[in-house]
Write a protein that holds these residues in place. Structure first.
Motif, mmCIF file in Angstrom:
data_model
loop_
_atom_site.group_PDB
_atom_site.id
_atom_site.type_symbol
_atom_site.label_atom_id
_atom_site.label_comp_id
_atom_site.label_asym_id
_atom_site.label_seq_id
_atom_site.Cartn_x
_atom_site.Cartn_y
_atom_site.Cartn_z
ATOM 1 N N GLY A 166 52.131 -89.849 3.233
ATOM 2 C CA GLY A 166 50.722 -89.994 3.576
ATOM 3 C C GLY A 166 49.790 -90.318 2.421
ATOM 4 O O GLY A 166 48.575 -90.169 2.535
ATOM 5 N N ALA A 167 50.347 -90.770 1.288
ATOM 6 C CA ALA A 167 49.488 -91.197 0.174
ATOM 7 C C ALA A 167 48.642 -92.386 0.617
ATOM 8 O O ALA A 167 49.042 -93.159 1.488
ATOM 9 N N VAL A 168 47.463 -92.530 -0.002
ATOM 10 C CA VAL A 168 46.573 -93.645 0.373
ATOM 11 C C VAL A 168 46.614 -94.779 -0.646
ATOM 12 O O VAL A 168 46.059 -95.849 -0.416
ATOM 13 N N GLY A 169 47.257 -94.535 -1.770
ATOM 14 C CA GLY A 169 47.367 -95.573 -2.792
ATOM 15 C C GLY A 169 48.332 -95.128 -3.871
ATOM 16 O O GLY A 169 48.754 -93.963 -3.903
ATOM 17 N N VAL A 170 48.681 -96.082 -4.718
ATOM 18 C CA VAL A 170 49.631 -95.798 -5.797
ATOM 19 C C VAL A 170 49.128 -96.440 -7.087
ATOM 20 O O VAL A 170 48.646 -97.569 -7.078
ATOM 21 N N VAL A 171 49.220 -95.688 -8.188
ATOM 22 C CA VAL A 171 48.939 -96.259 -9.506
ATOM 23 C C VAL A 171 50.149 -95.959 -10.397
ATOM 24 O O VAL A 171 50.641 -94.836 -10.426
ATOM 25 N N VAL A 172 50.626 -97.005 -11.052
ATOM 26 C CA VAL A 172 51.882 -96.896 -11.804
ATOM 27 C C VAL A 172 51.633 -97.138 -13.281
ATOM 28 O O VAL A 172 50.893 -98.062 -13.651
ATOM 29 N N ARG A 173 52.254 -96.327 -14.115
ATOM 30 C CA ARG A 173 52.256 -96.561 -15.565
ATOM 31 C C ARG A 173 52.965 -97.883 -15.822
ATOM 32 O O ARG A 173 54.041 -98.141 -15.263
ATOM 33 N N SER A 174 52.376 -98.736 -16.655
ATOM 34 C CA SER A 174 52.983 -100.045 -16.925
ATOM 35 C C SER A 174 54.342 -99.892 -17.592
ATOM 36 O O SER A 174 54.564 -98.965 -18.370
ATOM 37 N N MET A 175 55.242 -100.822 -17.245
ATOM 38 C CA MET A 175 56.586 -100.833 -17.828
ATOM 39 C C MET A 175 56.485 -101.433 -19.232
ATOM 40 O O MET A 175 56.684 -102.625 -19.439
ATOM 41 N N GLY B 82 30.130 -87.824 -10.066
ATOM 42 C CA GLY B 82 29.076 -88.506 -10.809
ATOM 43 C C GLY B 82 29.449 -88.877 -12.226
ATOM 44 O O GLY B 82 28.797 -89.694 -12.859
ATOM 45 N N LYS B 83 30.525 -88.271 -12.771
ATOM 46 C CA LYS B 83 30.930 -88.576 -14.146
ATOM 47 C C LYS B 83 32.170 -89.475 -14.100
ATOM 48 O O LYS B 83 33.279 -89.006 -13.802
ATOM 49 N N THR B 84 31.950 -90.751 -14.396
ATOM 50 C CA THR B 84 33.043 -91.716 -14.230
ATOM 51 C C THR B 84 33.241 -92.530 -15.504
ATOM 52 O O THR B 84 32.331 -92.697 -16.308
ATOM 53 N N SER B 85 34.462 -93.024 -15.674
ATOM 54 C CA SER B 85 34.712 -94.006 -16.731
ATOM 55 C C SER B 85 35.630 -95.082 -16.163
ATOM 56 O O SER B 85 36.620 -94.775 -15.486
ATOM 57 N N THR B 86 35.281 -96.345 -16.439
ATOM 58 C CA THR B 86 36.066 -97.447 -15.881
ATOM 59 C C THR B 86 37.435 -97.498 -16.550
ATOM 60 O O THR B 86 37.614 -97.070 -17.692
ATOM 61 N N VAL B 87 38.378 -98.018 -15.817
ATOM 62 C CA VAL B 87 39.742 -98.142 -16.347
ATOM 63 C C VAL B 87 40.297 -99.492 -15.888
ATOM 64 O O VAL B 87 40.000 -99.955 -14.777
ATOM 65 N N ASN B 88 41.033 -100.119 -16.780
ATOM 66 C CA ASN B 88 41.556 -101.462 -16.527
ATOM 67 C C ASN B 88 42.823 -101.380 -15.669
ATOM 68 O O ASN B 88 43.800 -100.745 -16.070
ATOM 69 N N ILE B 89 42.802 -101.988 -14.488
ATOM 70 C CA ILE B 89 43.983 -101.969 -13.620
ATOM 71 C C ILE B 89 44.349 -103.392 -13.215
ATOM 72 O O ILE B 89 43.561 -104.318 -13.386
ATOM 73 N N CYS B 90 45.548 -103.565 -12.684
ATOM 74 C CA CYS B 90 45.886 -104.826 -12.021
ATOM 75 C C CYS B 90 46.728 -104.499 -10.790
ATOM 76 O O CYS B 90 47.521 -103.552 -10.801
ATOM 77 N N SER C 73 48.718 -100.828 -4.297
ATOM 78 C CA SER C 73 49.515 -100.376 -5.431
ATOM 79 C C SER C 73 49.064 -101.135 -6.677
ATOM 80 O O SER C 73 49.033 -102.359 -6.682
ATOM 81 N N VAL C 74 48.711 -100.397 -7.709
ATOM 82 C CA VAL C 74 48.200 -101.021 -8.936
ATOM 83 C C VAL C 74 48.883 -100.417 -10.164
ATOM 84 O O VAL C 74 49.514 -99.360 -10.080
ATOM 85 N N ALA C 75 48.728 -101.120 -11.299
ATOM 86 C CA ALA C 75 49.273 -100.621 -12.567
ATOM 87 C C ALA C 75 48.138 -100.323 -13.534
ATOM 88 O O ALA C 75 47.087 -100.971 -13.487
ATOM 89 N N ILE C 76 48.354 -99.337 -14.400
ATOM 90 C CA ILE C 76 47.437 -99.093 -15.524
ATOM 91 C C ILE C 76 48.243 -99.170 -16.812
ATOM 92 O O ILE C 76 49.475 -99.112 -16.808
ATOM 93 N N SER C 77 47.538 -99.296 -17.915
ATOM 94 C CA SER C 77 48.202 -99.425 -19.219
ATOM 95 C C SER C 77 48.858 -98.115 -19.627
ATOM 96 O O SER C 77 48.547 -97.048 -19.078
#
Lengths: 460, 460
Positions: free
Chosen positions: B188-197, B106-114, B223-227
């Motif tokens: 068996g991961a369901v997704g990937v988030v990568v630190r931006s280069m 229930g406690k969420t904060s949005t995060v910018n991904i691509c 698969s997505v990137a975050i800042s």
């Protein structure tokens, strides 16, 4: 017992191994890595730019910068930190300038101007007069009193774009700004407007110092800058009609001198404490931006030199001083004061390095020194190669270290990439967002490396 | 009559004087001056970036860029200009991605991904799963299926800040982005988030290509990137609680291949028309910014090489081609097509130069060639010195010229200052305002100078 002996031997061996004298290559690597991975220069500059802001001599910003940098130096564990009093000029811009171009009576368009540093103000009602465009003092002289009197002289010589070193292009133009008013006043001009010293075409006027020499106060005429785009437009307008007039109003004022300070920190030398090596930048800045490149960058890089030396465990043989000079922009009082006091005290300054060409990627240095010392520098070229430092040239070390010159010593100036510098110089966009952290840090490391080498090997 | 004879003699003398062969120094000076004072590269890039914008393969922007650059090349008076058809992949981002971090239910904060280029989408409802942070594939393997299955893998290895060449730092990190999904799917991961280069700490996610190798479609994970800032924050959160979850939803899609083009222009050689020299950059770009640095800069610099050669009155001995490659970012189809066709036709490509490292101040080149040719380049070092071009290293010429490599020829890549490149690379701030006109123009001139020298002296 046998195991204990073995242990002792191992410990001794490890100490010996660890304390082996580092090669210069290794020391430089330590310095650069430290600057890039745990540097303080960017944090300091963030504070100086975003918490303090512009720092024109005599301003509250300048005084806050003195206090802030002194406090930060005091936390570095140097041998001593102190303030050196110096009287500085206090020029204030006053109310925002206002100007418009009048093509035909009643048809006007406003134009963004800024007073040049040191200029007198217009009368409270402003001035309006016909414009006459010139590109140099020879054209001015050729027009003579007949065509200049009662008019506003518009200096419009652009910086020469085909010069690779933009400081050279600046040098070829800046007399319009510095001496434009005093030259135009000879022929009865009532004001001066100067094309900004900027290679880029944009909309920002750039300020900077100007002089009236010994012109009587009554003959001093107000002097302002316009942006490169506006200079181009104005020039086109003047080609279409000679009747174009400029109105402008400025409220700037030269107040009495006030007391300020150079900020100085020292690591006293372990072998030759009476030989001094200086590294510095200037604390004051123009008032339009926050002075991040000119010369906040040089200030924090110079502070970082002493921090990086300590961090790397280097105990310098000579006394290394960071000097944050006050009033480079409109007087050079701080630099002259520092040199005067050094002379009075008979301090032997063997080396002085300044950073006052922006916080961009460092390319090398310029040196004022004899051949023997210059050749010594060239012998270090390979050490700098991994950091892409390749530029080692003679002459042009810098304004603040200049007064320290002797026949024997070495003066140096950091030479960063110069392509973007004049886009920001003395303008409202000389701000922290134009600083790249890594470029700033590479500059600090490069300065530290040179100081380390000159301390280790001495001057010739 | 006597006067007429004298006049004729004077005319002949003046022709002879004017047509004396220019030294290489003089030719380079002409090239640089022309680029800096009457260049077209900045205008072209302005159009490409601000009128066309992003140019991902298969997009409308890419096709408009093909037409625009062809039309501009046609105005340069080259021997010929043509389009070379090539089938390219078409990946689209779809609706803007959405993501949030859930620290406790229930406690969420949005995060910018691509989404990363080539990634599959999440289900229409998105995915939410616990995060597990790793820094490399070894850590991933050590955690194994037991701790990975059903989770989202968070790759958080930062670029190494103490490397001076930022491309090297990129090379040391980019496998997380390119192979992260296929490696994580093994466990068996369901997704990937990568630190931006990105070496800078900021708020922008950086996209870039990724692969699934031959993983069956059903096993492909989004698969997505975050800042970099968000990566730091997420890492801190995970230190405080292992229960942190990430929700994200992407709508990207791989469509069928579509036809696109390489754009080619040629000045046919005067002595050795069957020896080809290529200069190029890639027309396609990622979709988040407008691709000004990657690789609009390389495109316009390459076009400018041919314009500057013509402008300087140089008639090349060999056939000089500008090749604007399509699809460097997510397929390299254009480069492979160009090399295939060249091979089919038996065209002898003796030299190829690319610019694909940003439009920053040029420092030199990297070469793939034998020792003899590399030594030839080194013999030209002094010619480049006035332009502060000092960097001549082996290996790493570039992706688009790569397929042209033979045992004998010379491949080269322009090497600009790399400190700021990854601040913009594949992100929404790779935009025209980050381009400095002079830096771009110096790059174009530097490329032209190298092409001139290799054409004049040939390869070994």
């Amino acid at each position: 017992m046998k195991n204990l002996t073995l242990l002792c031997l191992l410990i001794i061996a490890s100490i010996v191994f660890k304390s082996h004298a580092q090669t210069d290559d290794e020391v430089l690597k330590t310095i650069y890595t430290s600057s890039l991975t745990e540097g303080e220069s960017y944090n300091w500059l963030n504070y100086l730019s975003n918490q303090i802001g512009s720092r024109l001599s005599g301003s509250l910003g300048a005084e806050r910068a003195v206090q802030y940098t002194k406090e930060e130096l005091e936390q570095l564990g140097l041998s001593k930190v102190w303030l050196q009093p110096v009287m500085v000029p206090k020029w204030i811009r006053g109310a925002k300038e206002y100007a418009y171009i009048e093509t035909v009576p009643g048809k006007t368009s406003t134009v963004n101007i800024c007073a040049l540093g040191g200029s007198v103000a217009t009368s409270p009602l402003g001035i309006k007069a016909q414009l006459v465009e010139v590109h140099n003092f020879e054209e001015l002289e050729a027009l003579g009193k007949e065509q200049i009197e009662g008019k506003i002289v518009f200096y419009n010589r652009p910086m020469q774009a085909d010069l690779i070193n933009t400081f050279q292009a600046y040098g070829g133009c800046v007399n319009q700004r510095y001496k434009g008013a005093v030259e135009a006043a000879k022929y009865g001009a009532v004001g001066v407007v100067v094309r900004s010293m900027n290679l880029r075409l944009d909309d920002l006027p750039h300020t900077g110092s100007m002089t009236y020499d010994d012109l009587p106060v009554a003959q001093r005429i107000p002097s302002v800058a316009i942006s490169t785009n506006d200079a181009e437009t104005l020039s086109t307008m003047l080609k279409l009609s000679k009747d174009v007039k400029l109105y402008f109003k400025t409220s700037c004022k030269q107040l009495n001198d006030v007391q300020s300070y150079n900020v100085i920190g020292e690591i006293t030398g372990s072998e030759f404490p009476n030989e001094y090596m200086v590294v510095g930048g200037h604390l004051d800045s123009w008032d339009l931006g926050d002075g991040s490149h000119d010369d906040g960058a040089g200030v924090v890089q110079s502070m970082e030199v002493l921090r990086l030396l300590k961090k790397a465990g280097i105990k310098p043989k000579r006394s290394i001083r960071v000097v944050l000079f006050m009033n480079e922009e409109n007087g050079l009082r701080g630099a002259n004061k520092y040199a005067d006091v050094a002379k009075q005290k008979g301090e032997n300054h063997v080396f002085a390095l300044e950073s006052d060409s922006g916080g961009f990627t460092p390319r090398g240095f310029r040196f004022d020194c004899d051949e023997a010392n210059f050749n010594k520098v060239l012998s270090w070229k390979e050490l700098f190669k991994p950091y892409l430092i390749h530029y080692f040239e003679k002459e042009g070390s810098g304004a603040d270290v200049g007064p320290l010159k002797t026949d024997k010593n070495v003066l140096a100036g950091l030479h960063p990439d110069s392509q973007r510098y004049f886009d920001h110089h003395h303008a409202s966009n000389d701000t922290f967002d134009a600083i790249n952290k890594r470029e700033l840090e590479l500059g600090a490391a490069t300065m530290t490396a040179l100081v380390y080498l000159f301390d280790k090997y001495g001057i010739k």
